[in-house]
Design a protein around this motif. Structure first.
Motif, PDB file in Angstrom:
ATOM      1  N   GLY A  38       0.838  -1.206   0.000  1.00  0.00           N
ATOM      2  CA  GLY A  38       0.000   0.000   0.000  1.00  0.00           C
ATOM      3  C   GLY A  38       0.865   1.244   0.000  1.00  0.00           C
ATOM      4  N   PHE A  39       0.369   2.313  -0.607  1.00  0.00           N
ATOM      5  CA  PHE A  39       1.143   3.553  -0.666  1.00  0.00           C
ATOM      6  C   PHE A  39       0.214   4.751  -0.548  1.00  0.00           C
ATOM      7  CE2 PHE A  39       3.359   7.014  -2.944  1.00  0.00           C
ATOM      8  CZ  PHE A  39       4.500   7.058  -2.171  1.00  0.00           C
ATOM      9  N   ILE A  40       0.562   5.691   0.344  1.00  0.00           N
ATOM     10  CA  ILE A  40      -0.216   6.929   0.515  1.00  0.00           C
ATOM     11  C   ILE A  40       0.655   8.085   0.034  1.00  0.00           C
ATOM     12  CG2 ILE A  40      -1.522   8.364   2.127  1.00  0.00           C
ATOM     13  CD1 ILE A  40      -1.297   6.069   4.188  1.00  0.00           C
ATOM     14  N   THR A  41       0.226   8.795  -1.025  1.00  0.00           N
ATOM     15  CA  THR A  41       0.993   9.965  -1.469  1.00  0.00           C
ATOM     16  C   THR A  41       0.830  11.057  -0.412  1.00  0.00           C
ATOM     17  OG1 THR A  41      -0.890  10.849  -2.692  1.00  0.00           O
ATOM     18  CG2 THR A  41       0.669   9.482  -3.935  1.00  0.00           C
ATOM     19  N   VAL A  42       1.778  11.977  -0.358  1.00  0.00           N
ATOM     20  CA  VAL A  42       1.790  13.013   0.684  1.00  0.00           C
ATOM     21  C   VAL A  42       0.466  13.793   0.783  1.00  0.00           C
ATOM     22  CG1 VAL A  42       2.919  15.133   1.468  1.00  0.00           C
ATOM     23  CG2 VAL A  42       4.295  13.166   0.825  1.00  0.00           C
ATOM     24  N   PRO A  43      -0.115  14.274  -0.334  1.00  0.00           N
ATOM     25  CA  PRO A  43      -1.362  15.047  -0.192  1.00  0.00           C
ATOM     26  C   PRO A  43      -2.513  14.232   0.403  1.00  0.00           C
ATOM     27  CG  PRO A  43      -0.451  15.293  -2.398  1.00  0.00           C
ATOM     28  CD  PRO A  43       0.333  14.214  -1.730  1.00  0.00           C
ATOM     29  N   GLU A  44      -2.455  12.909   0.274  1.00  0.00           N
ATOM     30  CA  GLU A  44      -3.558  12.072   0.763  1.00  0.00           C
ATOM     31  C   GLU A  44      -3.414  11.690   2.233  1.00  0.00           C
ATOM     32  OE1 GLU A  44      -6.371  11.471  -0.586  1.00  0.00           O
ATOM     33  OE2 GLU A  44      -5.951  12.279  -2.561  1.00  0.00           O
ATOM     34  N   LEU A  45      -2.395  12.231   2.907  1.00  0.00           N
ATOM     35  CA  LEU A  45      -2.171  11.884   4.308  1.00  0.00           C
ATOM     36  C   LEU A  45      -3.162  12.546   5.252  1.00  0.00           C
ATOM     37  CD1 LEU A  45       1.699  11.816   4.683  1.00  0.00           C
ATOM     38  CD2 LEU A  45       0.125   9.955   5.164  1.00  0.00           C
ATOM     39  N   SER A  46      -3.346  13.858   5.079  1.00  0.00           N
ATOM     40  CA  SER A  46      -4.234  14.575   5.988  1.00  0.00           C
ATOM     41  C   SER A  46      -4.648  15.887   5.348  1.00  0.00           C
ATOM     42  CB  SER A  46      -3.523  14.813   7.321  1.00  0.00           C
ATOM     43  OG  SER A  46      -4.453  15.256   8.285  1.00  0.00           O
TER      44      SER A  46
END
Length: 188
Positions: A52-60
């Motif tokens: 799984g991978f969360i790009t920076v903008p999708e963190l919070s």
């Protein structure tokens, strides 16, 4: 990256996911460009520390650095966005599972309402005013005073407390337009 034939288990897992589905996992690595997550249900990834991978903008919604939001080893529950077939990854969003503070704030205010806030930043076309925790609005240069000014610094400085009126609430772009001029009574 290997395709379907080289990583059949991984490929099958990723193809089984649906957009909007909630997936749980553990943060395995925090990089400049995003965060890797080892998903509970997922197989191992041949290259990355997690499928799984969360790009920076999708963190919070609002934060300074990825490490302000998550730590390695932390359990997370994310929304599945898409199967990244190039990197053989599940693209995830942590932000999507959290309430957007802007929408919650917008629910409680109306155009024409007076708010008190603090000037956070001066820009050539106006000033940003923080009107609530994590919520900033823009006062355009022409909405600063009744007398035209060339630069915001002629009127206010960062840190100043100001009273403003809400002139526009743009929920889609999460923007708030404010007027300091309309909040003063010198030209009523």
């Amino acid at each position: 990256m290997g395709g379907r034939s080289e990583n059949p288990e991984l490929w099958t897992f990723l193809e089984s996911l649906h957009c909007g589905e909630l997936l749980s996992g553990t943060v395995t690595a925090i990089e400049r460009f995003g965060v890797f997550v080892a998903l509970d249900e997922g197989p191992d990834h041949p290259v990355f520390p997690g499928v799984g991978f969360i790009t920076v903008p999708e963190l919070s919604w609002r934060f300074e650095a990825a490490s302000d939001v998550v730590q390695v080893g932390q359990r997370v529950s994310c929304e599945f966005l898409q199967f990244d077939t190039w990197n053989l990854e599940a693209r995830l969003s942590l932000r999507a599972t959290r309430p957007d503070p802007f929408q919650a704030f917008a629910d409680g205010i109306a155009v024409g309402q007076k708010l008190h806030g603090q000037v956070t930043k001066l820009v050539p076309f106006g000033v940003f005013v923080q009107v609530a925790e994590g919520i900033e609005g823009l006062v355009h240069l022409q909405e600063l005073t009744w007398t035209p000014v060339q630069t915001p610094s002629e009127v206010v400085q960062a840190g100043d407390e100001v009273t403003v009126v809400v002139t526009e609430i743009d929920r889609e772009r999460r923007r708030l337009a404010l007027s300091r001029r309309q909040a003063s009574s010198e030209h009523q």
